[in-house]
Design a protein around this motif. Sequence first.
Motif, mmCIF file in Angstrom:
data_model
loop_
_atom_site.group_PDB
_atom_site.id
_atom_site.type_symbol
_atom_site.label_atom_id
_atom_site.label_comp_id
_atom_site.label_asym_id
_atom_site.label_seq_id
_atom_site.Cartn_x
_atom_site.Cartn_y
_atom_site.Cartn_z
ATOM 1 N N GLN B 2 -0.144 51.777 -30.777
ATOM 2 C CA GLN B 2 1.277 51.552 -30.925
ATOM 3 C C GLN B 2 1.533 50.520 -32.007
ATOM 4 O O GLN B 2 1.078 49.380 -31.903
ATOM 5 N N GLN B 3 2.290 50.906 -32.997
ATOM 6 C CA GLN B 3 2.589 49.968 -34.076
ATOM 7 C C GLN B 3 3.837 49.153 -33.776
ATOM 8 O O GLN B 3 4.041 48.106 -34.373
ATOM 9 N N VAL B 4 4.674 49.672 -32.907
ATOM 10 C CA VAL B 4 5.894 48.977 -32.506
ATOM 11 C C VAL B 4 5.888 48.901 -30.987
ATOM 12 O O VAL B 4 5.819 49.938 -30.321
ATOM 13 N N LYS B 5 5.951 47.687 -30.466
ATOM 14 C CA LYS B 5 5.801 47.506 -29.038
ATOM 15 C C LYS B 5 6.997 46.800 -28.419
ATOM 16 O O LYS B 5 7.452 45.772 -28.922
ATOM 17 N N GLN B 6 7.496 47.371 -27.357
ATOM 18 C CA GLN B 6 8.510 46.713 -26.550
ATOM 19 C C GLN B 6 7.874 46.543 -25.174
ATOM 20 O O GLN B 6 7.767 47.492 -24.410
ATOM 21 N N ASN B 7 7.436 45.342 -24.888
ATOM 22 C CA ASN B 7 6.596 45.127 -23.714
ATOM 23 C C ASN B 7 7.361 45.042 -22.404
ATOM 24 O O ASN B 7 6.754 45.100 -21.334
ATOM 25 N N SER B 8 8.675 44.890 -22.491
ATOM 26 C CA SER B 8 9.460 44.838 -21.261
ATOM 27 C C SER B 8 10.154 46.178 -21.060
ATOM 28 O O SER B 8 11.090 46.503 -21.779
ATOM 29 N N PRO B 9 9.746 46.948 -20.075
ATOM 30 C CA PRO B 9 10.385 48.250 -19.872
ATOM 31 C C PRO B 9 11.809 48.142 -19.353
ATOM 32 O O PRO B 9 12.611 49.060 -19.542
ATOM 33 N N SER B 10 12.126 47.028 -18.707
ATOM 34 C CA SER B 10 13.478 46.898 -18.165
ATOM 35 C C SER B 10 13.905 45.439 -18.168
ATOM 36 O O SER B 10 13.079 44.515 -18.170
ATOM 37 N N LEU B 11 15.231 45.260 -18.154
ATOM 38 C CA LEU B 11 15.822 43.922 -18.141
ATOM 39 C C LEU B 11 17.140 44.005 -17.391
ATOM 40 O O LEU B 11 17.944 44.910 -17.631
ATOM 41 N N ILE B 20 18.453 39.317 -24.029
ATOM 42 C CA ILE B 20 17.495 39.172 -25.130
ATOM 43 C C ILE B 20 16.428 40.249 -24.989
ATOM 44 O O ILE B 20 15.689 40.280 -23.999
ATOM 45 N N LEU B 21 16.386 41.126 -25.951
ATOM 46 C CA LEU B 21 15.404 42.207 -25.955
ATOM 47 C C LEU B 21 14.397 41.936 -27.068
ATOM 48 O O LEU B 21 14.782 41.620 -28.191
ATOM 49 N N ASN B 22 13.128 42.075 -26.748
ATOM 50 C CA ASN B 22 12.073 41.710 -27.687
ATOM 51 C C ASN B 22 11.289 42.901 -28.199
ATOM 52 O O ASN B 22 11.209 43.949 -27.536
ATOM 53 N N CYS B 23 10.724 42.726 -29.386
ATOM 54 C CA CYS B 23 9.973 43.789 -30.040
ATOM 55 C C CYS B 23 8.891 43.158 -30.914
ATOM 56 O O CYS B 23 9.161 42.183 -31.629
ATOM 57 N N ASP B 24 7.689 43.676 -30.844
ATOM 58 C CA ASP B 24 6.596 43.205 -31.685
ATOM 59 C C ASP B 24 6.062 44.373 -32.520
ATOM 60 O O ASP B 24 6.088 45.524 -32.074
ATOM 61 N N TYR B 25 5.581 44.068 -33.695
ATOM 62 C CA TYR B 25 5.011 45.126 -34.534
ATOM 63 C C TYR B 25 3.691 44.658 -35.124
ATOM 64 O O TYR B 25 3.390 43.460 -35.184
ATOM 65 N N THR B 26 2.881 45.609 -35.523
ATOM 66 C CA THR B 26 1.539 45.263 -35.996
ATOM 67 C C THR B 26 1.348 45.522 -37.485
ATOM 68 O O THR B 26 0.463 44.934 -38.094
ATOM 69 N N ASN B 27 2.157 46.387 -38.064
ATOM 70 C CA ASN B 27 1.945 46.808 -39.440
ATOM 71 C C ASN B 27 2.773 45.946 -40.392
ATOM 72 O O ASN B 27 4.002 45.978 -40.366
ATOM 73 N N SER B 28 2.105 45.188 -41.236
ATOM 74 C CA SER B 28 2.823 44.315 -42.167
ATOM 75 C C SER B 28 3.531 45.087 -43.277
ATOM 76 O O SER B 28 4.280 44.510 -44.063
ATOM 77 N N MET B 29 3.301 46.405 -43.337
ATOM 78 C CA MET B 29 3.979 47.229 -44.347
ATOM 79 C C MET B 29 5.419 47.556 -43.950
ATOM 80 O O MET B 29 6.195 48.017 -44.764
ATOM 81 N N PHE B 30 5.754 47.331 -42.695
ATOM 82 C CA PHE B 30 7.127 47.581 -42.275
ATOM 83 C C PHE B 30 8.052 46.615 -43.012
ATOM 84 O O PHE B 30 7.801 45.407 -43.062
ATOM 85 N N ASP B 31 9.133 47.149 -43.569
ATOM 86 C CA ASP B 31 10.016 46.289 -44.350
ATOM 87 C C ASP B 31 11.474 46.398 -43.934
ATOM 88 O O ASP B 31 12.352 45.816 -44.575
ATOM 89 N N TYR B 32 11.729 47.132 -42.885
ATOM 90 C CA TYR B 32 13.100 47.261 -42.412
ATOM 91 C C TYR B 32 13.048 47.590 -40.942
ATOM 92 O O TYR B 32 12.236 48.416 -40.512
#
Lengths: 113, 112
Positions: B2-11, B20-32
């Motif tokens: 997974q290159q884009v991760k939302q670790n909280s399935p619910s809030l 506050i909804l969080n998101c993490d990404y792994t690919n430094s090529m993402f630019d938007y």
Amino acid sequence: DGGITQSPKYLFRKEGQNVTLSCEQNLNHDAMYWYRQDPGQGLRLIYYSQIVNDFQKGDIAEGYSVSREKKESFPLTVTSAQKNPTAFYLCASSTGWQGTEAFFGQGTRLTVV
Amino acid sequence: DQQVKQNSPSLSVQEGRISILNCDYTNSMFDYFLWYKKYPAEGPTFLISISSIKDKNEDGRFTVFLNKSAKHLSLHIVPSQPGDSAVYFCAAFSGGYNKLIFGAGTRLAVHP
């Protein structure tokens, strides 16, 4: 009004049959995408196309095929090789350039019976 | 992977408070980066976006923050309203590949 249209909204398919989902846009967008959503899961990229007559596999392309003969149209065929085709399918389009969002259709729910 | 991760399935948030909804990404090529809101059996609708050259973008009650060094972004909704209850997807775009990748989504429930 400009937009992106998917049809049909609901589709039933017998096991072993191929079925084609339609996606049309009149937004003059270069890029088009197909995603699949399963219950409780996110959107997984099946295929995408940056320009006419060109397309690339996404993360879960096996069992699917696409064509991009016209800028406005990006049909998705779910083949009999797709082991678990029952899902909600979403088509999207964008200009393909940074700084613009993708617009989505209303989706097609495919059920294999 | 997974290159884009939302670790909280619910809030779950009370009306009027901040979501506050969080998101993490792994690919430094993402630019938007984009946030979408989705109701059941409908297509996602665009909410707000941010370019990698910025660290904050605000639109009414919605603010997106980007921390490039941590490869993390967040969506703040304040004040939260019951109509905000939906699934929120984080998405990342790579201009080099013209590819839009989505996270798994976070289901937000705003209760009175």
